[in-house]
Motif scaffolding. Structure first.
Motif, PDB file in Angstrom:
ATOM      1  N   PHE A  41      29.142  36.219  45.286  1.00 43.28           N
ATOM      2  CA  PHE A  41      30.592  36.054  45.386  1.00 43.28           C
ATOM      3  C   PHE A  41      31.343  37.158  44.652  1.00 43.28           C
ATOM      4  CE2 PHE A  41      29.587  31.793  46.864  1.00 43.28           C
ATOM      5  CZ  PHE A  41      30.518  31.669  47.880  1.00 43.28           C
ATOM      6  N   THR A  42      30.721  37.766  43.643  1.00 41.79           N
ATOM      7  CA  THR A  42      31.331  38.946  43.018  1.00 41.79           C
ATOM      8  C   THR A  42      31.423  40.078  44.035  1.00 41.79           C
ATOM      9  OG1 THR A  42      30.473  38.358  40.831  1.00 41.79           O
ATOM     10  CG2 THR A  42      31.123  40.644  41.179  1.00 41.79           C
ATOM     11  N   ALA A  43      30.302  40.322  44.737  1.00 40.30           N
ATOM     12  CA  ALA A  43      30.293  41.373  45.765  1.00 40.30           C
ATOM     13  C   ALA A  43      31.292  41.066  46.867  1.00 40.30           C
ATOM     14  CB  ALA A  43      28.885  41.515  46.347  1.00 40.30           C
ATOM     15  N   ALA A  44      31.338  39.792  47.318  1.00 39.20           N
ATOM     16  CA  ALA A  44      32.265  39.422  48.391  1.00 39.20           C
ATOM     17  C   ALA A  44      33.712  39.613  47.958  1.00 39.20           C
ATOM     18  CB  ALA A  44      32.019  37.975  48.808  1.00 39.20           C
ATOM     19  N   THR A  86      34.967  35.940  40.308  1.00 42.51           N
ATOM     20  CA  THR A  86      36.254  36.623  40.464  1.00 42.51           C
ATOM     21  C   THR A  86      36.579  37.469  39.242  1.00 42.51           C
ATOM     22  OG1 THR A  86      37.077  34.839  41.883  1.00 42.51           O
ATOM     23  CG2 THR A  86      38.708  36.275  40.851  1.00 42.51           C
ATOM     24  N   VAL A  87      36.360  36.901  38.057  1.00 36.19           N
ATOM     25  CA  VAL A  87      36.632  37.643  36.821  1.00 36.19           C
ATOM     26  C   VAL A  87      35.742  38.878  36.726  1.00 36.19           C
ATOM     27  CG1 VAL A  87      36.532  37.528  34.304  1.00 36.19           C
ATOM     28  CG2 VAL A  87      37.457  35.607  35.597  1.00 36.19           C
ATOM     29  N   LEU A  88      34.487  38.753  37.135  1.00 34.00           N
ATOM     30  CA  LEU A  88      33.585  39.906  37.117  1.00 34.00           C
ATOM     31  C   LEU A  88      33.962  40.936  38.180  1.00 34.00           C
ATOM     32  CD1 LEU A  88      30.126  38.103  36.676  1.00 34.00           C
ATOM     33  CD2 LEU A  88      31.398  39.387  34.945  1.00 34.00           C
ATOM     34  N   ALA A  89      34.503  40.462  39.291  1.00 31.21           N
ATOM     35  CA  ALA A  89      34.828  41.364  40.399  1.00 31.21           C
ATOM     36  C   ALA A  89      36.061  42.209  40.118  1.00 31.21           C
ATOM     37  CB  ALA A  89      35.040  40.561  41.679  1.00 31.21           C
ATOM     38  N   VAL A 124      35.574  45.794  38.573  1.00 27.50           N
ATOM     39  CA  VAL A 124      34.835  46.633  39.520  1.00 27.50           C
ATOM     40  C   VAL A 124      35.746  47.045  40.666  1.00 27.50           C
ATOM     41  CG1 VAL A 124      32.870  46.729  41.109  1.00 27.50           C
ATOM     42  CG2 VAL A 124      32.654  45.514  38.921  1.00 27.50           C
ATOM     43  N   ALA A 125      36.481  46.081  41.229  1.00 24.43           N
ATOM     44  CA  ALA A 125      37.380  46.367  42.345  1.00 24.43           C
ATOM     45  C   ALA A 125      38.490  47.333  41.929  1.00 24.43           C
ATOM     46  CB  ALA A 125      37.980  45.074  42.882  1.00 24.43           C
ATOM     47  N   TYR A 126      39.009  47.163  40.719  1.00 14.57           N
ATOM     48  CA  TYR A 126      40.076  48.049  40.241  1.00 14.57           C
ATOM     49  C   TYR A 126      39.576  49.487  40.173  1.00 14.57           C
ATOM     50  CZ  TYR A 126      43.957  49.866  37.487  1.00 14.57           C
ATOM     51  OH  TYR A 126      45.030  50.597  37.058  1.00 14.57           O
TER      52      TYR A 126
END
Length: 809
Positions: free
Chosen positions: A432-435, A746-749, A752-754
């Motif tokens: 879910f982090t990757a998604a 979500t918090v982990l993502a 990374v996304a930023y």
């Protein structure tokens, strides 16, 4: 032994049909996605690999510095540079100069075609590159004037089955005509070639033998270095050469630095002025990362479902150990089962790959295909199967083989141990982090594309029809014909304005000159784009005058010594003083190198507009009135006064009357401008498709896990309902763990996304801010997707009659 393993495997697969389908489907989709992306990426990475000397071919890059500030990085250089470098440095085995001549009309007898793929070059071209001649002598075919080579496809197009050798073509380009005899036919240029051409015109056909120039950027210059040459050491010798031959002729506030670009890096990593149509290495590797993420997510699903089902095979393991099986035998059994299970998904994945490769080929506009003679693809497919089988079966094999007979025969549930639960939670969080990262990225990509397409360009291109004029000699006859076309169309009420120009929005102005304001030495000038226009250019495109006036027939000197500049040119040339004040700019004088005999009076300043993609900064532009120099007509239509289709029909009829036999090329300016974002839109579509597939694969795994979770807690649910728990309490109980995992993911993502989107947005001069709102929406969307995925099993468990569940237990 293998037969026994196979029978046990088939029995278990058939017993758990639901999970078998989930596992097979997830693995197949994941592998198919990986294969599709791998094929596209390998195609992009293969550009120019077919050249025998690919590792020793370099292109000259020219960096232009003005007052110690880098102002331009260009892919083109002068006529003399290539031969001069070869004569000076023994490390250079050979050189080849290549110039593209655009907007071409090719005529053979009574046949007229428009063909954009015409290069001007020399015979050494075949010493540097590995393009193969089918007819003709590569050593001499381009030595003389009036010589041209054509491709197989061009030969078929122009001559059918006839032998083209010795036949003469007329090539018209930018007001000049070349009559050239066909001296050779070459094999069609491979799809994965940086240089794409159908015609090679000899250099002496365009530039005479006595021509000499060290200044103007016209040619892509390629150098073939000797095998033992050191490119960096050679670069270090260039400044002395440049100081001797070039710098005495350039502005005293400027200097040039020449670098060597490896041919193998140009397509993916070069983004220079005058560059060829290149790919994007960042995009390729980003898609490869997505491919591996999808593959890993698929394998994670397999591991999760396999370990979750461990309890069902615990008794089998216990009985085998009691009967004398060693742990090594059990590990081997489960690894063999994994390899047998992976055979079906890999076959399905290959079938899906074959079904969807035509769609991918259409989507990216590339000739991607799979061939039996492509060893890397088949090795990758085999490696995918072997590595996938081992990775997806290794952990379950070790877990299942570690069961203790005494424990499992007492029906202890491994799936409820802390280690097993923790592992599955970690794997679900990773998925879910990757998604979530992918969802944020795809939101940002589409938002940036929409931002560029919808932002005010500062120019009105709506309902503007562009017509490319024929490439004819710009003599009196050409002037009469083009003027006649404009006059013949001016009387129609649905045409508001018609204007002719040397360049139109959405294309590179191409023509650049050194400019300087009055009182400044020309060697301290700056490079400005020049566009030749007529009187109607500004009103046709709705360009806003900030100061001064438009060109006017009431002022006879406008065709001789008047110029209009944009705000960017005012700033670059220092016409507005230290504070770039536009007041007082009108009336000042400026000069344009090698254009006109004297200085130009600035009669107007227009508001900056985006002549090209918003990925680039606004160009400094000077508009010069030359009504007879035009490559395009732009027609501002009024749809309210007539149908667009009928208007195009009338324009085409007039065209055929005035330019019989010449192809009629037209386009709507908004569509033409939008083509600059084609690569971005393709990337967005490809990314969107694979993000959706990644989410689907994640949901398939979660669907299986939710079934096992509710199945294992059946007794607990029954007891809670007996004790008075309502349906909503049960739903909260079963959904709480999923929501918790999604929050952690979500918090982990987010960081990374930023990092990913912030770096991607740096590629655009005009860009959106990092969309923080999308980070929150992506987290919510991921949670909703997860809850909807487990909803069926959760609601079914919550509605079950506790009497039935407790009786079953």
């Amino acid at each position: 032994m293998i037969t026994s393993y196979f029978k046990v495997l088939m029995r278990n697969l058939w017993k758990n049909k639901f999970f078998t389908i989930l596992n097979m489907t997830g693995l197949a989709i994941g592998m198919a996605c990986y294969l599709l992306i791998f094929k596209y990426a390998s195609f992009e990475l293969s550009y120019d690999n077919f050249h025998e000397n690919k590792n020793n071919i370099y292109r000259i890059q020219k960096n232009v510095y003005e007052n110690n500030v880098l102002t331009a990085s260009e892919a083109k250089d002068s006529y003399n540079l290539g031969p001069g470098l070869k004569a000076e440095f023994p490390e250079i085995a050979d050189q080849a100069r290549v110039a593209e001549i655009p907007s071409n009309t090719v005529i053979y007898q009574d046949k007229t075609f428009r063909d954009e793929k015409i290069y001007v070059t020399e015979s050494s071209f075949f010493n540097v590159f590995s393009f193969r001649l089918l007819q003709g002598d590569p050593k001499t075919c381009l030595d003389g004037p009036n010589s041209v080579l054509i491709s197989e496809s061009a030969a078929a197009k122009y001559f059918g089955g006839e032998n083209p050798m010795g036949k003469t073509l007329r090539i018209l380009s930018r007001g000049r005509e070349y009559s050239a005899m066909i001296n050779g036919v070459f094999k069609n240029v491979p799809e994965n070639s940086l240089l794409k051409f159908d015609f090679l015109l000899s250099m002496s056909s365009v530039w005479g033998a006595s021509f000499s120039d060290w200044i103007y950027s016209v040619f892509h210059t390629y150098l073939l270095l000797t095998p033992d040459a050191n490119p960096k050491a050679l670069e270090a010798k260039f400044p002395g050469f440049i100081n001797q031959y070039i710098l005495p002729q350039v502005p005293r506030a400027a200097y040039w630095k020449h670098l060597l670009q490896p041919l193998k890096d140009i397509y993916l990593y070069s983004n220079l002025t005058f560059d060829t149509r290149n790919g994007d290495g960042k995009t390729v590797y980003f898609l490869l990362i997505i491919a591996f993420l999808i593959l890993i997510i698929s394998w994670i699903n397999y591991v999760n479902l396999s370990t979750a089902r461990a309890m069902e095979r615990a008794r089998e393991v216990g009985m085998r150990k009691v009967m004398g099986s060693s742990r090594l035998q059990l590990i081997r059994q489960f690894l063999v089962e994994s390899m047998l299970v992976n055979i079906i998904p890999i076959i399905i994945a290959f079938i899906l790959f074959l079904l969807f490769i035509p769609y991918l080929r259409h989507l990216v506009g590339k000739g991607i295909s799979v061939s039996a003679a492509d060893p890397w693809f088949w090795l990758n497919l085999l490696g995918l199967y072997i590595v996938g089988s081992i990775l997806s079966g290794l952990y379950p094999a070790f877990v299942l083989s570690s069961f203790k007979p005494v424990t499992v025969l007492k029906r202890s549930k491994l799936s409820q141990t802390r280690g097993g639960i923790l592992l599955r939670k970690i794997l679900v969080i990773f998925q879910f982090t990757a998604a979530t990262v992918l969802i944020i990225v795809i939101f940002t990509v589409f938002r940036q594309i929409e931002y560029m397409r919808s932002r005010d360009l500062g120019i009105d291109i709506r309902d503007v029809l562009g017509v490319q004029l024929p490439s004819m000699p710009m003599d009196q006859q050409y002037i009469e014909r083009t003027t006649g076309l404009k006059t013949g169309l001016s009387g129609y009420p649905w045409i508001q304005n018609i204007t002719g120009s040397s360049a139109i929005p959405g294309t590179d102005p191409e023509f650049r000159r050194l400019c300087w304001r009055e009182g400044i030495h020309f060697k301290d000038g700056k490079t400005v784009s020049i566009i030749f226009v007529d009187y109607e250019f500004l009103p046709t495109y709705g360009l806003e005058l900030k100061e001064g006036r438009n060109f006017s027939r009431d002022f006879g000197t406008d065709t001789v010594d008047s110029v209009i500049v944009n705000e960017a040119a005012v700033k670059l040339l220092g016409l507005g003083g230290a504070d770039d004040n536009l007041n007082g700019v009108v009336g000042k004088k400026m000069s344009i190198y090698n254009l006109g005999e004297g200085s130009y009076n600035i009669i107007g300043v227009i508001k900056d507009y985006h002549h090209q993609s918003l990925k680039k900064n606004v160009d400094p532009i000077a508009f010069v009135l030359q009504p007879n120099i035009k490559s395009f007509y732009s027609l501002k239509l009024d749809p309210a006064k007539g149908g667009i289709g009928a208007a195009i029909g009338v324009i085409k009829q007039k065209w055929q009357e005035i330019f019989p036999g010449y192809p009629f090329d037209y386009f709507f300016m908004d569509d033409h401008f939008d083509r600059q974002y084609r690569a971005d839109k393709q990337f967005g579509k490809v990314l969107g498709i694979f993000v959706i597939l990644a989410i689907i694969i994640t949901c398939l795994g979660l669907l299986g896990l939710s079934y096992f979770t509710t199945f294992q807690r059946t007794k607990e649910i029954g007891i809670r309902k007996t004790m008075g728990a309502g349906m909503e309490d049960i739903l909260i109980l079963l959904s709480r763990d999923i929501v918790r995992l999604v929050i952690i993911a979500t918090v982990l993502a987010w960081p990374v996304a930023y990092f990913v989107v912030a770096n991607w947005l740096k590629n655009y001069a005009s860009r959106i801010a990092v969309p923080i709102l999308y980070f929150i929406l992506a987290g919510l969307l991921t949670a909703v997707i997860a809850l909807l995925t487990v909803a069926y099993h959760t609601i079914t468990a919550a509605r079950a009659n506790p009497v039935d569940t407790l009786r079953e237990e």
